[in-house]
Design an enzyme around this catalytic site. Sequence first.
Site, short mmCIF file in Angstrom:
data_model
loop_
_atom_site.label_atom_id
_atom_site.label_comp_id
_atom_site.label_asym_id
_atom_site.label_seq_id
_atom_site.Cartn_x
_atom_site.Cartn_y
_atom_site.Cartn_z
N LYS A 1 -1.82 4.73 -3.05
CA LYS A 1 -1.56 4.78 -2.17
C LYS A 1 0.40 3.96 -1.66
O LYS A 1 1.01 4.27 -0.95
CB LYS A 1 -2.10 3.64 -0.88
N LEU B 1 -4.97 8.43 10.10
CA LEU B 1 -4.04 8.23 11.17
C LEU B 1 -3.04 8.43 10.74
O LEU B 1 -2.55 9.11 10.03
CB LEU B 1 -4.26 6.34 10.38
#
Length: 837
Positions: free
Chosen positions: A705, A636
């Site tokens: 993340k 993405l």
Amino acid sequence: MAPRVQSIEIFKFGGASLADTAAMSQALDIIALPRKTQLVAVVSAIAGVTDALLALSLTAKQGDVHAVDGDLALLHRRHREIVTSIVNRLRVRKTVLQSVAADFEELRTLLHGVASLKELTLRTRDFIVARGEQLSARLVVAGLMSRGIEAEYVEASELIHTDGVFGGAFPVLPATDRAIRNRLRPLLRKRRVAVVPGFVGGAPDGAVVTLGRGGSDLTATVLGRALRAVRITLWKDVPGLMTTDPRVVPNARIVPQLNLREAAELAYYGAKVLHPRALIPLTRVAVPVFVRPFADPTAPGTEISTRRTLRRYPVKALSLIREQALVTVAGNGMLGVPGIAARTFAALHHAGISVALISQASSEHSICLSVPAARADDAKRALDQAFATELTRRELEGISVTRDVAMLAVVGLGMAGVPGIAARLFRALSVANVNIVAIAQGSSELNISVVVNESSAVAAARAAHDAFQLDKIGGGGMRDEQRVDVVLLGVGQIGREFMRMVPRARVRVKPTVVALIDRSGFIFNADGITARQLSAYADAKAAGRSLSSFDEAIAATAPEAVAWIARHALARPVLIDLTADETIPTLRAALTAGMDIVLANKRPLSAPLAQVASLRALATTHNKRILHETTVGAGLPVMDSYAKLVQTGDRVLKIEGCTSGTLGFLLTEIGKGRPFSAALVDAMSRGFTEPDPRDDLSGMDVARKALILARMMGFTGELSDVRVESLVPRTMQSLPRVTFLSRLATQDAAWADRQALADQQGRALRYVLEATARRVTVGLRAVPLSHPLAGLRGTDNQIVFTTDRYREHPLVITGPGAGPAVTAAGVLNDLLQLAAT
Ligand code: ADP
Ligand code: ASP
Ligand code: MG
């Protein structure tokens, strides 16, 4: 009237030009072209055969008869196969197959002799190695006859009379001139093509000797000299003699013309393209030499002649001798000791060590010489012995060795007239951070040589090439191939997917995988690992084999591998880290070596801030980039969107999201009413989890993340500052895996309660990261059904940017955020972005 001998020309075909059937037919085509001249063809051994014969003689010396027979059979087959495909006339074929078989039989007997004595003299070794050229010459003769061209094999040991130094003989020119004329003129008068094995000569006692590696070049010039040829053409696997070795400096250019002295100097200083002494026979006989591309017989290549052109270039070419050691003989008493240089040379020659260069410092207090690194110890031993007396009398201080050096020589006739050439070279090297270990030789009329560390050899050659603008010398580039070379670190699931994807990429700048690295070692091929090999390696890795189990692999740690690989000429190299390891040292090695970086690995950017900052600073110093799109949300466009927002002047205030496919799947299943244990077992069976699902449930992957995203916004904390809610109850955290798995159902009730509560409130359970410049949290949230995150299904990821511009309606990116295929595609995308700019 007997036909007069017309003008004669010499063709030499190097090993690469005779590598296989296709190459051999191409060589025959070139010989067969109509021409006004009479032809002498000099041939090298078929590619790799000289090395194979050398290896065979060592195997025999060790007494391994079995291996000898096996290797010989392989070599024999290679020759037989070429004969079968290039010789169509059955009678010719039969005769040559017989003579090839007889040649191999003789070799076999000889090697068995070596094996039983376990002794290999230089004399025997030369006899064995010479067979490579003798065989290929027989093949060429047969190929020509089969095409109806009259050709005759000429024994080289009867033509080239030498000084008899085994392994590196030099022709005695007057005797050789006579022998060549006597033997070849009558033959050429009959309009036959004379085919002469290169590299081979005769000793005064008639024994077969070799002229040193690359010696076929010398055979060609000796023949050209004796016959006063109109030209000598050396057909090689390069477009000509180039400004430097194109494998080291990719923008090396063809030098259209070189003066004989320049070319001789280059050859002597190790430019591998010509035998070091190949041009000596032509010193007083003006026969031009052409180095031409075998693959493109219409291209002009390089002319080496007595002309002087390209006067604007004071330096025309450079050569690099790699993997040398510098031996210094030093002492105040040296002035008084006669013949030091000569004795040094003699001692090393006696020990069979080739000296790339000797130079005496102007003070005459020391002599420096460079020898192949592998022979450094032998060289020291030989010199200690030769000068034992002087050393004990302290007339000599000692003999010292500096290892891991390379020698760079810049060559050009124009240097003499132009001041400041040395200064220009030294400045370029210092700007490139190359340390000069020694100046091997003061500036002579047409050459300056410096000794540098082996590790900076490539950088030195490139800096010098740029400094003298050799990429503008004209004559065209090597190959205007646009490529970007990939070093792949990590051959796990994503890596294997990537290896299958790269060869199919249809793009202008083609990515070429040149190296694979795993924990066991690495595989490297500067020309690129083929699609088929990549897929074979991927299959083997999937089956649990490590790279080091392949013969062509080299065992090494990852940083060692990168350092090794970086010593080769790579085109815009990119290191791709697809591991989940602590790879910062490897990444630093890569940046230092001039590689850009693509990361799917989250660890380097979620490491302690000081380390990350220092890594980024290193990238800036080396003008390299680090792309890491797939560290969050797989393929993405998370990083890409972030960058675009910032570039257009927006300010990102907050990033939220669900970035764990595993937890996403688990929570949507629970939302549908499934028990926790059943949903988790399902996730495991579909391969969505780590082997121990607690690695996902702990939230650490999401925390990394979140940290990466937060740091982009200016967060200065560490991983330990991220507030993480683990979905593993404390009591189950340290259970053995099996016990943990057997007790999953104990959690079902608690999860059902949580879900019921959320349902009541009209909310959905999601595992959410929230990051700002100040605060980072990850954990379980019950989000309103109106929230974009509530709409997520299965393993899909979602990232929500709240920015100055997108305050009311945040920017939402949703899609598949896990899995090897989408991640590999994201990595490829990063790579192509690097390639495009
Ligand atoms: P041959 O097939 O005639 O034996 P070589 O292999 O000895 O040819 O020489 C060609 C090789 O020399 C090329 O493959 C190239 O990598 C290397 N080389 C080194 N320096 C140069 C240079 N300046 N120009 C061209 N080739 C060079
Ligand atoms: N075959 C020999 C070598 O490989 C000689 C040559 O090719 O010129 O060195
Ligand atoms: Mg050669």
